[in-house]
Design a protein around this motif. Structure first.
Motif: not given
Ligand code: PBG
Length: 323
Positions: A167-171, A189-192, A234-237
Motif C-alpha cells: 500500500m502507498d504510505g504504509r511505512i 523492513c520494507s518490502y520495497c 526513495h519513498l520508503d527511505e
C-alpha cells in the motif's frame, strides 16, 4: 600472453584469496509457516522439505537455526478460515497465533531476531493484502489496520516488522504508530520493490491465502519495471524504512543491484517459494544438484548487492556452510 586470468583460478586457496563475494549463516533469514496445535508438522506439497509448524516445533527448529548461526526467522501464520473476515481483525488479537509464536520465540531463543509480516492476506476472507470494496483494494483505509497490526506484533515482542502489502504510505503510517506506542526501537523492513509474481504460488498453497477474486497487480509491481523500483526506494527511505527488501530474488537480480546503487540502507533479497520449489523439483528428477544450485543462487543475490537473504533453505544452507 601477458594477461592470463586463469592464474587467479589455479588452486582453491588462490581462488579463496581473490573471491569477491561471501555468504555466511549470519546473512540468512529463515521464513517459516506457523500453525495451531502441538507437535504438528504439516508438509507443504509444493515445497518439499518445508512444513507448517506448531509453535513448539517452531521453537525447536528455530533453536537449530540459531545454533547454526542463522540470524533471523520471519513468521507467516496459517489462520483458520473461521477467524478470517474482510478487516482481518484476528491480526490484532493479543493472544492470536502469531503473537503467541513471537512471545514463545523471544522467551526460548531471545537472541534470534524475529521478523513478522504486516499485510492483511493471512487474516482476510478476501485473500488480499488490503481492504476490498467492490473489487477495489482500498489504500488509505488499509493503513490504520496495518499500523495496528504492527503495534500488536511489537507488543508481543517482535524485533522487526516487515510490511509486504505494497500500500502507498504504509511505512510512514507504521513508523508513527510504533513510535506513538513507545516502540521506537522496532525496525521496519520494507518490502520495497515487491513484484506481482507467479513465483509466490507455493506460498499461497501453504497459507491457503490465494485471493478469492482478481489478482494483486493493482498494488504489487509490474515485472516490466525498474524505474518504478527506484521511486519506491526513495519513498520508503523518506518514510523511515530501516531495510529495503526486493522480491522475488533470482529473477530480479538487476533490481537488487539497482537498489544497492540508489540507497545506503541494508538490502534484503527474498528467495521466494517458487524459486525454492523449482530447485527441489529439478533435484527430485535428478536434473540438478540441489546443494550446489542452492548455494550458487544465494551467492548470486549477495553478488547483486543483498546484505541478507530470506530463504526457506536457510537451515540447509547454514549447515552446508558449516561443513
Ligand atoms: C503476502 C506475502 C506473500 C509472500 C510473502 N508475503 C505472497 C503474496 O504476496 O501473495 C510470498 C513469499 C513467497 O512466495 O515465498 N503478503
Amino acid at each position: 600472453m601477458i594477461n592470463r586470468p586463469r592464474r587467479n583460478r589455479l588452486t582453491p586457496r588462490i581462488r579463496a584469496l581473490v573471491g569477491e563475494t561471501t555468504i555466511q549463516p549470519k546473512n540468512l533469514v529463515w521464513p517459516t509457516f506457523v500453525q495451531e496445535g502441538k507437535s504438528q508438522r504439516t508438509p507443504i506439497v509444493s515445497m518439499p522439505g518445508i512444513s507448517r509448524l506448531s509453535i513448539d516445533q517452531l521453537v525447536a527448529d528455530s533453536k537449530k537455526a540459531f545454533d547454526l548461526g542463522v540470524a533471523a526467522v520471519a513468521l507467516f501464520p496459517a489462520i483458520d478460515d473461521s477467524l478470517k473476515n474482510p478487516e482481518g481483525k484476528e491480526s490484532v488479537n493479543p493472544d492470536g497465533l502469531l503473537q503467541r509464536a513471537v512471545k514463545e520465540l523471544k522467551k526460548e531463543v531471545p537472541e534470534l531476531v524475529v521478523i513478522t509480516d504486516v499485510a492483511l492476506d493471512p487474516y482476510s476472507s478476501d485473500g488480499h493484502d488490503g481492504l476490498v470494496q467492490n473489487g477495489q483494494i482500498l489504500n488509505d483505509e488499509t493503513l490504520p489496520l496495518l499500523a495496528a497490526m504492527a503495534v500488536a506484533q511489537a507488543k508481543a515482542g517482535v524485533d522487526v516488522v516487515a510490511p509486504s502489502d505494497m500500500m502507498d504510505g504504509r511505512i510512514e503510517a507504521i513508523r508513527w504508530a510504533l513510535d506513538g506506542a513507545g516502540f521506537e526501537n522496532v525496525l521496519i523492513c520494507s518490502y520495497c520493490a515487491k513484484y506481482a509474481s507467479a513465483f509466490y504460488g507455493p506460498f499461497r498453497d501453504a497459507l491457503e491465502s490465494t485471493p478469492k477474486e482478481g489478482d494483486k497487480k493493482t498494488y504489487q509491481m509490474d515485472p516490466a519495471n525498474t524505474r518504478e523500483a527506484i521511486r519506491e526506494i526513495h519513498l520508503d527511505e523518506e518514510e523511515g524504512a530501516d531495510w529495503l527488501l526486493i522480491k522475488p530474488g533470482l529473477p530480479y537480480l538487476d533490481v537488487i543491484r539497482l537498489t544497492r546503487e540508489h540507497s545506503e540502507l541494508p538490502i534484503a533479497a527474498y528467495h521466494v517459494s517458487g524459486e525454492y520449489a523449482m530447485l527441489k523439483a529439478a533435484a527430485e528428477k535428478g536434473w540438478l544438484d540441489y546443494e550446489s544450485c542452492l548455494m550458487e543462487s544465494l551467492l548470486s543475490m549477495r553478488r547483486a548487492g543483498a546484505d541478507m537473504i530470506f530463504t526457506y533453505a536457510a537451515i540447509e544452507a547454514a549447515s552446508l556452510l558449516q561443513q
